[in-house]
Design an enzyme around this catalytic site. Structure first.
Site, short mmCIF file in Angstrom:
data_model
loop_
_atom_site.label_atom_id
_atom_site.label_comp_id
_atom_site.label_asym_id
_atom_site.label_seq_id
_atom_site.Cartn_x
_atom_site.Cartn_y
_atom_site.Cartn_z
N GLU A 1 101.87 41.01 -37.67
CA GLU A 1 101.57 39.76 -36.97
C GLU A 1 102.11 38.55 -37.73
OE1 GLU A 1 97.25 41.16 -35.21
OE2 GLU A 1 97.42 40.57 -37.30
N ASP B 1 89.85 43.67 -34.70
CA ASP B 1 90.75 42.50 -34.73
C ASP B 1 92.09 42.77 -34.06
OD1 ASP B 1 91.75 44.21 -36.61
OD2 ASP B 1 91.79 42.79 -38.26
P1 NAD Z 1 90.22 49.31 -45.93
O1 NAD Z 1 91.02 50.37 -45.27
O2 NAD Z 1 90.45 48.99 -47.36
O3 NAD Z 1 88.65 49.66 -45.78
C1 NAD Z 1 88.08 50.09 -44.59
C2 NAD Z 1 86.93 51.04 -44.90
O4 NAD Z 1 86.28 51.38 -43.67
C3 NAD Z 1 87.36 52.34 -45.56
O5 NAD Z 1 86.70 52.51 -46.80
C4 NAD Z 1 86.96 53.40 -44.54
O6 NAD Z 1 86.53 54.62 -45.14
C5 NAD Z 1 85.81 52.71 -43.81
N1 NAD Z 1 85.52 53.25 -42.49
C6 NAD Z 1 86.38 53.62 -41.50
N2 NAD Z 1 85.69 54.06 -40.44
C7 NAD Z 1 84.38 53.95 -40.74
C8 NAD Z 1 83.18 54.26 -40.04
N3 NAD Z 1 83.21 54.78 -38.80
N4 NAD Z 1 81.99 54.02 -40.64
C9 NAD Z 1 81.94 53.49 -41.90
N5 NAD Z 1 83.06 53.19 -42.63
C10 NAD Z 1 84.25 53.43 -42.04
O7 NAD Z 1 90.40 48.00 -45.02
P2 NAD Z 1 90.06 46.48 -45.38
O8 NAD Z 1 91.23 45.80 -45.95
O9 NAD Z 1 88.75 46.44 -46.10
O10 NAD Z 1 89.88 45.90 -43.90
C11 NAD Z 1 88.80 46.33 -43.10
C12 NAD Z 1 89.00 45.86 -41.68
O11 NAD Z 1 88.93 44.43 -41.63
C13 NAD Z 1 90.36 46.23 -41.10
O12 NAD Z 1 90.15 46.70 -39.78
C14 NAD Z 1 91.15 44.94 -41.08
O13 NAD Z 1 92.09 44.91 -40.06
C15 NAD Z 1 90.04 43.93 -40.88
N6 NAD Z 1 90.32 42.59 -41.38
C16 NAD Z 1 89.91 41.54 -40.61
C17 NAD Z 1 90.10 40.25 -41.06
C18 NAD Z 1 89.60 39.11 -40.24
O14 NAD Z 1 89.92 37.95 -40.53
N7 NAD Z 1 88.79 39.35 -39.25
C19 NAD Z 1 90.75 40.00 -42.28
C20 NAD Z 1 91.13 41.09 -43.06
C21 NAD Z 1 90.89 42.39 -42.60
#
Ligand code: NAD
Length: 354
Positions: free
Chosen positions: A68, A239
């Protein structure tokens, strides 16, 4: 290294903050101070929301993720971020989210800062979540569940501690290794931490629930029965189109707060709702034009997707720290011929020095 704050038109060198520089910036300033500092800049920029050029981010989707571009401008400065979201990446030893971005001077069009933004995004996302939660969470909340204990999770915990006084955490991740990592990283920061074996266990007694999982599907991290009266949900992980975390029934009984509705309707939890389902724009709550939480029993939801103005704020904050930290190097990014129209001659003259 000193930071030259002379007019940008005379500069062909652009300050660049690498990952190494960013780590040292965080260590020099302090992670809590960085988050509260960025939170302050976000509040300033949300207070002048109407000034900004705003557009839903430009997304290129594939079956495994998204890339993005997130541009915005206040008419004086311009910023964009390049960011990806690839939930499968962690299995390959890569980050789910990586980013870099640029801040530029609108008058000359010259960039004034290039920065890594993987770490900066985690800081700004946490800052944004806590800024949103202040008017939305129950007063006196002290316990937060964090479901999804990956890259963003510690930053979220620290932001809620700094801005809301949260000192009890209930952690859950489908991968217990992630929960162990998160708990270990937060040791010594004044949290009481409970490691949970299910989402149901994690939400017990929590006044705030942060969902920050990564999975490219419409997941159900929270079902309706898991959300009691008075809870604030800080939903970060949904997101993208086809990537959500909450059961639709929760949305139907929540007061929903969003960043920029045209983007959130495409990407957020509310993609599950009708296009005219009422939502409140967060900037209006922050300037007192709209109410935040209006009763103790209300369920509030911050349907976070991440908006360009938050990155603009984070880059502005970082730029304003450069002189103090000196944590950057100058990149030879902008061609600077002696005579502006003699670009070709500049190349020819370089031949003599080879
Ligand atoms: P990451 O991959 O480091 O961590 C995600 C975690 O979620 C992993 O440890 C995984 O095991 C866990 N997980 C997956 N499915 C699960 C479930 N059903 N139950 C419990 N845990 C589960 O990712 P990250 O960098 O921490 O990002 C997390 C999310 O936040 C992503 O989807 C990312 O796109 C989103 N994000 C959003 C924003 C925003 O501004 N809204 C900003 C950054 C990241």
């Amino acid at each position: 290294m000193s930071f030259d704050s002379s007019p940008i038109k005379s500069l062909n060198l652009v300050p660049f903050v690498s990952v190494d520089d960013m780590m040292h910036t965080v260590l020099d300033i302090g992670v809590t101070e960085m988050i509260t500092g960025i939170a302050g800049y976000i509040e300033q920029d949300f207070a002048r929301w109407e000034l900004f050029d705003k557009t839903p981010r430009v997304a290129a989707h594939s079956s495994v993720g998204v890339i993005e571009l997130m541009p915005t401008s206040d008419g004086v400065e311009y910023a964009f971020k390049y960011v990806n979201g690839h939930p499968k990446n962690t299995r390959e030893g890569l980050q789910t989210v990586t980013a870099f971005g640029v801040l530029a001077d609108v008058d000359s069009g010259y960039p004034v800062l290039i920065s890594e933004m993987t770490i900066l995004t985690a800081l700004r996302t946490a800052a944004m979540s806590a800024v949103a939660a202040r008017p939305l969470a129950l007063a006196g909340a002290d316990t937060m569940a964090i479901i999804g204990n990956g890259a963003q999770s510690e930053f979220q915990a620290i932001a809620f501690q700094a801005l809301l006084g949260i000192n009890k955490l209930r952690l859950y991740d489908i991968d217990p290794v992630a929960t162990e990592k998160c708990a270990a990283n937060l040791t010594g920061r004044g949290f009481e931490i409970v490691k949970c074996r299910s989402g149901e266990e994690a939400v017990e007694g929590a006044q705030i629930i942060t969902t920050v999982t990564a999975d490219k599907q419409c997941a159900t991290i929270l079902t309706d029965n898991m959300v009691g009266a008075g809870v604030h949900i800080n939903a970060i992980g949904g997101d993208c189109p086809g990537k959500t975390e909450l059961h639709r029934d929760i949305l139907l009984r929540s007061e929903i707060f969003v960043e920029f509705p045209p983007q959130t309707r495409i990407e957020g939890e509310i993609q599950q709702l009708d296009a005219d389902h009422p939502v409140t724009e967060l900037w209006q709550v922050l300037i007192g034009q709209q109410a935040g939480r209006s009763s103790e029993r209300q369920v509030t939801l911050f349907d976070s997707v991440g908006f360009a103005i938050e990155d603009f704020s984070a880059l502005r904050f970082l730029r304003d720290q450069l002189e103090r930290t000196g944590r950057y190097e100058n990149l030879d990014m902008i061609a600077d011929p002696d005579e502006p129209r003699d670009l070709f001659g500049m190349i020819q003259r370089a031949a003599a020095t080879r």
